[in-house]
Scaffold this active site. Structure first.
Site, PDB file in Angstrom:
ATOM      1  N   GLU A  80      35.293  20.642  20.989  1.00 16.59           N
ATOM      2  CA  GLU A  80      33.756  19.987  20.569  1.00 16.59           C
ATOM      3  C   GLU A  80      32.865  20.932  20.805  1.00 16.59           C
ATOM      4  O   GLU A  80      32.611  21.536  21.968  1.00 16.59           O
ATOM      5  CB  GLU A  80      33.614  18.565  21.725  1.00 16.59           C
ATOM      6  CG  GLU A  80      32.400  17.936  21.373  1.00 16.59           C
ATOM      7  CD  GLU A  80      32.523  16.507  21.393  1.00 16.59           C
ATOM      8  OE1 GLU A  80      33.634  15.987  21.605  1.00 16.59           O
ATOM      9  OE2 GLU A  80      31.438  15.674  21.664  1.00 16.59           O
TER      10      GLU A  80
ATOM     11  N   GLU B 137      27.475   7.741  25.412  1.00 13.68           N
ATOM     12  CA  GLU B 137      28.050   7.874  24.070  1.00 13.68           C
ATOM     13  C   GLU B 137      29.401   7.127  23.897  1.00 13.68           C
ATOM     14  O   GLU B 137      30.084   7.692  23.215  1.00 13.68           O
ATOM     15  CB  GLU B 137      27.919   9.545  23.667  1.00 13.68           C
ATOM     16  CG  GLU B 137      26.588   9.930  24.184  1.00 13.68           C
ATOM     17  CD  GLU B 137      26.437  11.418  23.575  1.00 13.68           C
ATOM     18  OE1 GLU B 137      27.756  12.152  23.754  1.00 13.68           O
ATOM     19  OE2 GLU B 137      25.563  11.835  23.140  1.00 13.68           O
TER      20      GLU B 137
ATOM     21  N   ARG C   6      14.579   7.882  25.334  1.00 10.43           N
ATOM     22  CA  ARG C   6      15.955   8.344  26.085  1.00 10.43           C
ATOM     23  C   ARG C   6      15.484   9.082  27.012  1.00 10.43           C
ATOM     24  O   ARG C   6      16.296   9.552  27.909  1.00 10.43           O
ATOM     25  CB  ARG C   6      16.384   9.199  24.696  1.00 10.43           C
ATOM     26  CG  ARG C   6      17.535   9.862  25.189  1.00 10.43           C
ATOM     27  CD  ARG C   6      18.426  10.546  23.869  1.00 10.43           C
ATOM     28  NE  ARG C   6      19.316  11.477  24.240  1.00 10.43           N
ATOM     29  CZ  ARG C   6      20.089  12.109  23.392  1.00 10.43           C
ATOM     30  NH1 ARG C   6      20.136  11.673  22.285  1.00 10.43           N
ATOM     31  NH2 ARG C   6      21.003  13.232  23.684  1.00 10.43           N
TER      32      ARG C   6
ATOM     33  N   LYS D 125      21.959  17.544  33.166  1.00 11.92           N
ATOM     34  CA  LYS D 125      21.483  18.534  32.324  1.00 11.92           C
ATOM     35  C   LYS D 125      20.238  19.070  32.616  1.00 11.92           C
ATOM     36  O   LYS D 125      19.372  18.382  33.104  1.00 11.92           O
ATOM     37  CB  LYS D 125      21.547  17.945  30.698  1.00 11.92           C
ATOM     38  CG  LYS D 125      23.164  17.649  30.425  1.00 11.92           C
ATOM     39  CD  LYS D 125      22.812  17.265  28.711  1.00 11.92           C
ATOM     40  CE  LYS D 125      24.403  16.941  28.283  1.00 11.92           C
ATOM     41  NZ  LYS D 125      24.675  16.895  26.973  1.00 11.92           N
TER      42      LYS D 125
ATOM     43  N   ASP E 104      18.866  16.920  25.624  1.00  9.09           N
ATOM     44  CA  ASP E 104      20.158  17.253  25.253  1.00  9.09           C
ATOM     45  C   ASP E 104      20.204  18.868  24.922  1.00  9.09           C
ATOM     46  O   ASP E 104      20.173  19.001  23.526  1.00  9.09           O
ATOM     47  CB  ASP E 104      20.778  16.431  24.102  1.00  9.09           C
ATOM     48  CG  ASP E 104      22.290  16.508  24.102  1.00  9.09           C
ATOM     49  OD1 ASP E 104      22.759  17.294  24.893  1.00  9.09           O
ATOM     50  OD2 ASP E 104      22.907  16.300  23.077  1.00  9.09           O
TER      51      ASP E 104
ATOM     52  N   GLU F 179      24.990  24.923  20.922  1.00  4.23           N
ATOM     53  CA  GLU F 179      24.980  23.726  19.814  1.00  4.23           C
ATOM     54  C   GLU F 179      23.706  23.573  19.145  1.00  4.23           C
ATOM     55  O   GLU F 179      23.733  23.275  17.989  1.00  4.23           O
ATOM     56  CB  GLU F 179      25.231  22.455  20.973  1.00  4.23           C
ATOM     57  CG  GLU F 179      25.395  21.177  20.168  1.00  4.23           C
ATOM     58  CD  GLU F 179      25.537  19.824  20.745  1.00  4.23           C
ATOM     59  OE1 GLU F 179      26.143  20.155  21.884  1.00  4.23           O
ATOM     60  OE2 GLU F 179      25.554  18.676  20.210  1.00  4.23           O
TER      61      GLU F 179
ATOM     62  N   GLU G 211      13.112  29.737  18.828  1.00  5.05           N
ATOM     63  CA  GLU G 211      12.123  28.627  19.139  1.00  5.05           C
ATOM     64  C   GLU G 211      11.232  28.843  18.100  1.00  5.05           C
ATOM     65  O   GLU G 211      10.755  27.626  17.527  1.00  5.05           O
ATOM     66  CB  GLU G 211      11.502  28.935  20.422  1.00  5.05           C
ATOM     67  CG  GLU G 211      10.607  27.695  20.802  1.00  5.05           C
ATOM     68  CD  GLU G 211      10.200  27.770  22.415  1.00  5.05           C
ATOM     69  OE1 GLU G 211      10.008  28.864  22.866  1.00  5.05           O
ATOM     70  OE2 GLU G 211       9.531  26.693  22.868  1.00  5.05           O
TER      71      GLU G 211
END
Ligand code: GCU
Length: 657
Positions: free
Chosen positions: A139, A265, A315, A339, A344, A372, A490
């Site tokens: 993943e 999730e 969130r 985290k 995320d 990711e 960025e």
């Protein structure tokens, strides 16, 4: 499949001692690894096999290892003293000797012969989380397939030993080998079915001082235990876990504990039974405790079925809202894994407010070196400068030592179950990490977790020399590339901390509205006047989750750090930044600059033709070419979107579509 030696690529040195004698009286798997490593290194560097003996003669290089139980550097720290012809490595434990040995080899490889190295690890736990599935897929993996699993089997290969060597050389002492989303047969990793190969695997890691962890599925009592419930307070459920956990610890040597993603999730958790996360985590921890085991419980808990029309639900608030009320309820062998930011792993996020909020709970900082959201190892993005900033963030939690580095190292509250973990970036690709330069993030994470005061520049320099050798031009160019890579990424992706704007699900490439009308709670709220999310008390109230003065700093447009402005505020495009530019002009300018910087990185790499090993040169060249093109796609998609939205022309009249 063949694979590179990454930073353990020992090159022949110019000067060689005639003989090398090593005095090491310790026995056991780690001591054997030290002997093995010295053999590999000295033969490659000097063409000399070390002689293991307590005595030496004048011509020889003499390396002595001392392990004394009450050493001031502890079990994992070391003191290495080198003068020409003589080196001593001391520690309070064999793991410290192993780390001291790797540190010594690094210096010798840089051509240094007189040095003193003294280091105690900053963090007790320095961990890598693999998101590997039992079918061999990974993943968010961008480096090929798993080297732990294939076709629903655990594979034990020589490559795993080389992996253990690599991560031990930078001080990693824990790995979790399977995905936090525990699906299909992965739930059976805690049963007899996978016992034999897991024991072998664990022994390989043990010899390099690395504890083995497994992710478990909270619904295992139902899934594999034949029960009709997984309620943590049900006696049958407790009996299931008591037996399973005892069996795992008794059956697998060197086993550290479990990682749990619950109520997140779609993964099962205690909420389904009206229980709290403390109920769930403490139940598992109770059964792991007799074995010195720990339960690492993730805080990535949020509503992933949000309605995009709802502007009150945020969130970013959810991690804090779900856990702050349970401070002090978690057992002392539970660690909350948090985290780095509240969303995320975006290219820019504020630091997670839970770190400054929890006072009586063990915490671990989770970062992601699997890129990711930062270019998926097709783009180069050296993340150590970001991690450095995060670690130095002051939480104002009311204690004298109040940075993230202080809190997760245990300095702030005097605890031992804490540390740093990275979602890792390796796979079975020839170069381990997809992009050759992505290995700098793996190497760097380990070095930083071991010593949080190291700078990103110093870590980069060491990695470059250990990987590519001592050529000055290679050092200069690769260092320049690495240090410009995160700011460049960025610039050409989402602006001023707003995040997302990526293709849904794959998370690669631009899609400005990809997540705008979706259920994931990831909105930028752009219209023709402005953009950003109001997270002040007038908006979602997220800023109030920080301690003062951080809460006010973020809530006030004047004091909010501008790189996070749109994360905290909905702002008009015409708002003038400290640079004197409007937000819209800033968006245009940074996107043109970022794409130019991607071209510049390509040019810097091209200058290294003939200086870097040809296969590595070509592999990496192809990635840089792709990155330069893809950065233009980002530039044009973002600029075009905001040009069409705002109707404001670029002051410099550049091409926007
Ligand atoms: C992200 C990622 C998922 C992962 C999750 C997690 O949302 O996209 O693939 O499972 O993080 O950290 O659990």
């Amino acid at each position: 499949m063949t694979y590179t030696k990454a930073w353990l690529n020992y090159e022949k040195m110019d000067d060689s001692p005639e003989r090398i004698c090593v005095a090491l009286s310790e026995t056991g798997p780690i001591a054997d690894s030290i002997r093995r490593e010295l053999q590999i290194a000295f033969e490659a560097m000097y063409g000399v096999a070390p002689i293991f003996a307590d005595q030496t003669d004048k011509e020889a290089l003499f390396v002595t290892f001392h392990c004394s139980k009450v050493h001031m550097y502890g079990e994992e720290g070391y003191l290495v003293k080198a003068v020409p012809g003589k080196i001593t490595v001391e520690s309070g434990g064999q793991r410290g000797l192993l780390y001291g040995m790797f540190a010594m080899l690094e210096r010798l490889r840089m051509g240094e012969y007189a040095f003193t190295l003294a280091q105690t690890p900053s963090n007790p736990i320095r961990m890598l989380d693999h998101w590997d599935n039992l079918d061999g897929s990974i993943e968010r993996g961008y480096s090929g397939n798993s080297f732990f699993f294939c076709n629903e089997e655990v594979t034990v290969t020589e490559r795993i030993r080389d992996y253990a060597r690599m991560i031990a050389s930078v001080g990693i002492n824990a790995v979790c080998i399977n995905n936090v989303n525990v699906r299909g047969v992965a739930a059976e990793l805690i049963t007899a079915r996978y016992r034999a190969p897991l024991v072998q695997l664990s022994r390989i890691f043990e010899a390099y001082g690395v504890k083995l962890f497994l992710s478990l599925n909270f619904a295992s009592p139902k899934r594999i235990g034949g029960l009709d419930t997984s309620d943590p307070c049900d006696e049958r459920v407790r009996a299931f876990w008591r037996e399973r956990i005892a069996d795992v610890f008794e059956g697998i040597p060197n086993f550290g504990g479990f990682v749990v993603k619950a109520d997140s999730e779609g993964e099962p958790g205690p909420f389904a039974y009206g229980r709290t996360h403390a109920d769930g985590a403490n139940m598992l921890a109770e059964f792991a405790r007799p074995y010195g085991g720990i339960v690492i419980w993730r805080c990535f808990v949020y509503n992933c079925q949000q309605d995009w029309r709802d502007t009150k639900t945020d969130r970013a608030r959810s991690g804090y809202d779900n856990f702050i009320g349970h401070d002090g309820e978690f057992a002392d062998n539970v660690i909350l894994q948090i985290k780095n930011g509240p969303m995320d792993f975006q290219v820019r996020e504020p630091v997670h407010p839970l770190f400054g909020g929890l006072k009586k709970t063990n915490m671990m900082l989770e970062v992601q070196i699997a890129q990711e959201y930062t270019g998926q190892q097709r783009h180069v993005c050296y993340l150590l400068p970001m991690f450095h900033e995060i670690l130095n963030f002051r939480t104002f939690c009311g204690q004298e030592s109040d940075t993230i580095a202080d809190i997760v190292s245990g300095r702030t509250y005097g605890n031992r179950n804490c540390g740093m973990v990275a979602v890792t970036n390796t796979g079975d690709d020839e170069n381990w990490t997809g992009h050759d330069l992505a290995a700098a993030n793996l190497y760097g994470f380990g070095r930083l977790a071991f010593n949080t005061s190291l700078s990103a520049e110093d870590i980069a320099r060491d990695w470059i020399r250990l990987t590519f050798g001592l050529n000055q031009k290679v050092l200069e160019n690769v260092q320049a590339i690495l240090m410009m890579s995160w700011p460049a990424y960025e610039k050409y992706t989402s602006p001023l901390g707003i995040g997302w704007m990526v293709t849904p699900h794959t998370h690669y490439g631009p899609d400005v509205e990809g997540y705008e009308y979706d259920r994931w709670g990831t909105y930028h709220r752009a219209d023709h006047m402005g953009i950003g999310v109001d997270r002040t008390p007038a908006g979602t109230g997220y800023t109030a989750q920080y301690n003062e003065p951080n809460a006010s700093m973020y809530a006030n447009v004047e004091t909010c750090p501008e790189e996070l402005l749109l994360f905290f505020h909905h702002m008009p495009y015409a708002h003038v930044l400290k640079t004197g530019k409007t937000i819209i002009q800033h968006i245009y300018d940074t996107h043109f600059e970022g794409a130019e910087e991607a071209e510049r990185m390509l040019a810097l790499w091209r200058e290294l033709q003939g200086l870097v090993e040809p296969a590595s040169y070509m592999r990496t060249l192809a990635r840089f070419e792709n990155q330069a093109e893809h950065a233009k796609e980002w530039r044009d998609r973002i600029n075009t979107y905001f040009h069409r939205m705002s109707w404001v022309e670029d002051e410099k009249g550049r091409k926007i579509y």
